[in-house]
Design an enzyme around this catalytic site. Structure first.
Site, PDB file in Angstrom:
ATOM      1  N   LYS A  22       0.836  -1.204   0.000  1.00  0.00           N
ATOM      2  CA  LYS A  22       0.000   0.000   0.000  1.00  0.00           C
ATOM      3  C   LYS A  22       0.869   1.252   0.000  1.00  0.00           C
ATOM      4  O   LYS A  22       0.630   2.192  -0.764  1.00  0.00           O
ATOM      5  CB  LYS A  22      -0.895   0.012   1.241  1.00  0.00           C
ATOM      6  N   ASN A  23       1.882   1.275   0.875  1.00  0.00           N
ATOM      7  CA  ASN A  23       2.656   2.502   1.040  1.00  0.00           C
ATOM      8  C   ASN A  23       3.632   2.763  -0.097  1.00  0.00           C
ATOM      9  O   ASN A  23       4.286   3.811  -0.133  1.00  0.00           O
ATOM     10  CB  ASN A  23       3.360   2.508   2.397  1.00  0.00           C
ATOM     11  N   CYS A 126      -4.086  13.085  12.923  1.00  0.00           N
ATOM     12  CA  CYS A 126      -4.868  11.871  12.775  1.00  0.00           C
ATOM     13  C   CYS A 126      -4.681  11.056  14.030  1.00  0.00           C
ATOM     14  O   CYS A 126      -3.951  11.462  14.937  1.00  0.00           O
ATOM     15  CB  CYS A 126      -4.485  11.089  11.529  1.00  0.00           C
ATOM     16  N   ARG A 131       1.340  14.757  13.369  1.00  0.00           N
ATOM     17  CA  ARG A 131       1.817  14.624  11.994  1.00  0.00           C
ATOM     18  C   ARG A 131       1.850  15.947  11.225  1.00  0.00           C
ATOM     19  O   ARG A 131       1.081  16.162  10.285  1.00  0.00           O
ATOM     20  CB  ARG A 131       0.993  13.562  11.266  1.00  0.00           C
ATOM     21  N   ASP A 317       5.099   0.554  11.801  1.00  0.00           N
ATOM     22  CA  ASP A 317       3.895  -0.088  11.255  1.00  0.00           C
ATOM     23  C   ASP A 317       3.770  -1.555  11.668  1.00  0.00           C
ATOM     24  O   ASP A 317       2.783  -2.211  11.322  1.00  0.00           O
ATOM     25  CB  ASP A 317       3.862   0.039   9.724  1.00  0.00           C
ATOM     26  N   ARG A 409      -8.543  -0.362   4.631  1.00  0.00           N
ATOM     27  CA  ARG A 409      -7.649   0.623   4.019  1.00  0.00           C
ATOM     28  C   ARG A 409      -6.330  -0.024   3.628  1.00  0.00           C
ATOM     29  O   ARG A 409      -5.653   0.465   2.726  1.00  0.00           O
ATOM     30  CB  ARG A 409      -7.356   1.759   5.006  1.00  0.00           C
TER      31      ARG A 409
HETATM   32  C1  EPZ Z   1       4.497   7.028   6.260  1.00  0.00           C
HETATM   33  O1  EPZ Z   1       3.774   8.102   6.856  1.00  0.00           O
HETATM   34  C2  EPZ Z   1       3.546   5.865   6.185  1.00  0.00           C
HETATM   35  N1  EPZ Z   1       2.386   6.204   5.368  1.00  0.00           N
HETATM   36  C3  EPZ Z   1       3.112   5.440   7.582  1.00  0.00           C
HETATM   37  O2  EPZ Z   1       2.292   4.299   7.485  1.00  0.00           O
HETATM   38  C4  EPZ Z   1       4.348   5.094   8.404  1.00  0.00           C
HETATM   39  O3  EPZ Z   1       3.962   4.776   9.715  1.00  0.00           O
HETATM   40  C5  EPZ Z   1       5.317   6.270   8.411  1.00  0.00           C
HETATM   41  O4  EPZ Z   1       5.629   6.661   7.044  1.00  0.00           O
HETATM   42  C6  EPZ Z   1       6.624   5.983   9.124  1.00  0.00           C
HETATM   43  O5  EPZ Z   1       7.226   4.864   8.556  1.00  0.00           O
HETATM   44  C7  EPZ Z   1       2.417   5.990   4.055  1.00  0.00           C
HETATM   45  O6  EPZ Z   1       3.421   5.603   3.478  1.00  0.00           O
HETATM   46  C8  EPZ Z   1       1.168   6.265   3.297  1.00  0.00           C
HETATM   47  P1  EPZ Z   1       6.685  10.334   8.261  1.00  0.00           P
HETATM   48  P2  EPZ Z   1       4.345   9.569   6.817  1.00  0.00           P
HETATM   49  O7  EPZ Z   1       6.598  11.646   7.589  1.00  0.00           O
HETATM   50  O8  EPZ Z   1       5.142   9.763   5.589  1.00  0.00           O
HETATM   51  C9  EPZ Z   1       7.199  13.626  11.679  1.00  0.00           C
HETATM   52  C10 EPZ Z   1       0.352   3.006   7.822  1.00  0.00           C
HETATM   53  O9  EPZ Z   1      -0.191   2.460   8.821  1.00  0.00           O
HETATM   54  N2  EPZ Z   1       7.064  14.678  10.655  1.00  0.00           N
HETATM   55  O10 EPZ Z   1       7.831   9.444   7.935  1.00  0.00           O
HETATM   56  O11 EPZ Z   1       3.233  10.478   7.100  1.00  0.00           O
HETATM   57  C11 EPZ Z   1       5.914  12.836  11.891  1.00  0.00           C
HETATM   58  O12 EPZ Z   1       5.011  13.522  12.720  1.00  0.00           O
HETATM   59  C12 EPZ Z   1       0.914   4.405   7.912  1.00  0.00           C
HETATM   60  O13 EPZ Z   1       0.426   2.476   6.710  1.00  0.00           O
HETATM   61  C13 EPZ Z   1       7.283  15.988  11.037  1.00  0.00           C
HETATM   62  O14 EPZ Z   1       7.579  16.299  12.196  1.00  0.00           O
HETATM   63  O15 EPZ Z   1       5.330   9.530   8.082  1.00  0.00           O
HETATM   64  C14 EPZ Z   1       6.447  11.561  12.500  1.00  0.00           C
HETATM   65  O16 EPZ Z   1       6.692  11.747  13.858  1.00  0.00           O
HETATM   66  C15 EPZ Z   1       0.653   5.075   9.208  1.00  0.00           C
HETATM   67  N3  EPZ Z   1       7.155  16.971  10.094  1.00  0.00           N
HETATM   68  C16 EPZ Z   1       7.788  11.372  11.779  1.00  0.00           C
HETATM   69  O17 EPZ Z   1       8.121  12.661  11.230  1.00  0.00           O
HETATM   70  C17 EPZ Z   1       6.842  16.687   8.789  1.00  0.00           C
HETATM   71  O18 EPZ Z   1       6.739  17.626   7.973  1.00  0.00           O
HETATM   72  C18 EPZ Z   1       7.782  10.363  10.649  1.00  0.00           C
HETATM   73  O19 EPZ Z   1       6.647  10.578   9.815  1.00  0.00           O
HETATM   74  C19 EPZ Z   1       6.635  15.347   8.413  1.00  0.00           C
HETATM   75  C20 EPZ Z   1       6.766  14.361   9.374  1.00  0.00           C
END
Ligand code: EPZ
Length: 430
Positions: A22-23, A126, A131, A317, A409
């Protein structure tokens, strides 16, 4: 409304086919906005999130054809999507669509790079944490974008009509920000260097597809990416990488029931930290022809100490599923969540099934219990939902899992795949 009924106690035995990730599917579909030619994606999982993203891409003018499966493909091998964004008819991604799925925010990168402008609703917080999107916006500003946040929307413009290459150093690893900046950089003028880029296999899968589309990217799979911008990208054909999170989930489902399964299509190199943790727990995950074979090495499961980390560390995840598994291990496990601040909503539900879990800030202490007992429980997010399925597979009696839309999802044909290896699981009207 539907619910799942799981009657625990059956050993899982046999073969489970692993779907496309999915991701990886979501950013790959979004990458189709970078070109006026057709991007063909094979092995696309049939999931609610994929369907939702089709609507979003359609809103920008993309035509999407579901071409079915390739000849000779099995039941769970996903579909082929042909996405053609010949013309971008709208550069606005409205709140009604973006609020349903966070990844749709990522259209910001391709729209801005190709059209010089984009207006995309903020995804909002969320269930698993706040996030924010600060990393995305700072990086795009470095690439010359003028950005304002107004009325809940990010309004971005490239003043010269095109972004410029830039040196982007992420202070924190972000999968989504890496996807977006990498996509934007493929059409920017000059070179972009991304440091501290996410190294998740899904980022590498996107990069490989972008290269097939004519992008020039060095360092794929590493934390420094070097991208030379191109005037345009072209169509390409790509098969989506196997879902490592689905594979890890079913590995733990099998271990929970003291079963033995072959995860067809799963790749060990994407799961190395997970395989090490399984070894600590006494679960053998072996690379075999066509996938990974999983079984308990000698009956008992042992407690583990784990903290989630960006790839190649232990994935957030898989944290909820590991917690479910450890409810039946010998000893006390310590599971620390370092990526999201609020990803423990499954704890209360696991406790309803008889688990002994104490939360101490970002760490959960899980004391193995002799047995779990079926109960009605509620799915709270995608991975939390499937952790309840894992617990239910080993619980005595019947567990009812409500709010299945989270599961749908992200897990393709979950009940079919699990029943085919012996689970007693069915979906009924709630
Ligand atoms: C991706 O989310 C995945 N989603 C998530 O999977 C996964 O848990 C996550 O990466 C971490 O591996 C998809 O690929 C669709 P991040 P993403 O930006 O990209 C912080 C699932 O269950 N951050 O790597 O949104 C953020 O808050 C989902 O399939 C900032 O601070 O995650 C978090 O603490 C859930 N500022 C950390 O970075 C920003 O601008 C990592 O988040 C962006 C992120």
């Amino acid at each position: 409304m539907e619910k799942l009924l799981v009657r625990g106690g059956n050993r899982l035995e046999g073969e489970i086919p692993i779907s496309g990730a999915k991701n990886a599917a979501l950013p790959l579909m979004i990458a189709a906005l970078l070109t006026d030619e057709t991007l063909t994606l094979h092995n696309t999982p049939r999931l609610a999130d994929v369907m939702q993203l089709q609507k979003i891409l359609g809103n920008h003018g993309a035509d999407i054809m579901i071409a079915g499966k390739r000849a000779g493909q099995g039941r769970f091998t996903g579909e082929t999507l042909r996405i053609s964004a010949r013309e971008i008819i709208d550069t606005t991604a409205p709140y009604e669509l973006v609020s349903k799925m966070r990844a749709s925010f990522w259209v910001l990168g391709p729209l801005l790079a190709r059209c010089g402008e984009a207006k995309v609703s903020l995804p909002g917080g969320c269930a698993i944490g706040t996030r924010p999107v600060d990393l995305y916006l700072q990086a795009l500003q470095r690439m010359g974008a003028e950005i304002e946040v107004e009325g809940g929307y990010v309004v971005a413009r490239a003043p010269k009509g095109r972004l410029n290459g830039a040196h982007v150093m992420f202070p924190k690893v972000s999968v989504g920000a890496t996807h977006v900046v990498m996509m934007a950089a493929t059409l920017a003028e000059g070179e972009t260097v991304i440091e501290n880029a996410a190294r998740e296999p899904e980022v590498a899968d996107l990069a490989e597809c972008l290269v097939k589309m004519g992008a020039q990217i060095e360092g794929i799979g590493r934390s420094t990416l070097r991208i030379q911008g191109r005037e345009r990208l072209h169509g390409a054909e790509h098969s989506i990488v196997a879902d490592r999170i689905e594979a890890g989930t079913y590995a733990m489902a099998a271990a929970m029931t003291d079963g033995e399964v072959l995860l067809r299509g799963a790749r060990a190199e994407h799961l190395s930290a997970f395989i090490d943790v399984m070894a600590q727990a006494g679960i053998e995950v072996r690379e075999v022809d066509g996938g990974l074979a999983v079984r308990r090495a000698n009956g008992e499961m042992r407690a583990v100490t784990v903290e989630t980390q960006p790839h190649p560390g232990f994935p957030t995840d898989l944290q909820a599923q590991l917690m479910a598994l450890m409810t039946r291990a010998q000893g006390v496990s310590s599971i620390r969540e370092t990526i999201f601040e609020n990803r423990f909503m499954h704890v209360q539900e696991l406790v309803r099934l008889g688990a002994d879990i104490t939360l101490m800030g970002d760490t959960a202490l899980v004391k193995g219990v002799a047995s779990l007992k079926g109960a009605p429980v509620m799915a709270t997010d995608l991975r939390a939902s499937v952790s309840l399925v894992i617990a239910a597979l080993a619980a005595q009696g019947e567990t009812e899992i409500h709010r299945l839309y989270h599961l749908d999802r992200g897990f393709e044909a979950l009940e079919e795949k699990l029943s085919a290896v012996g689970a007693d699981i069915e979906r009924v009207a709630a």
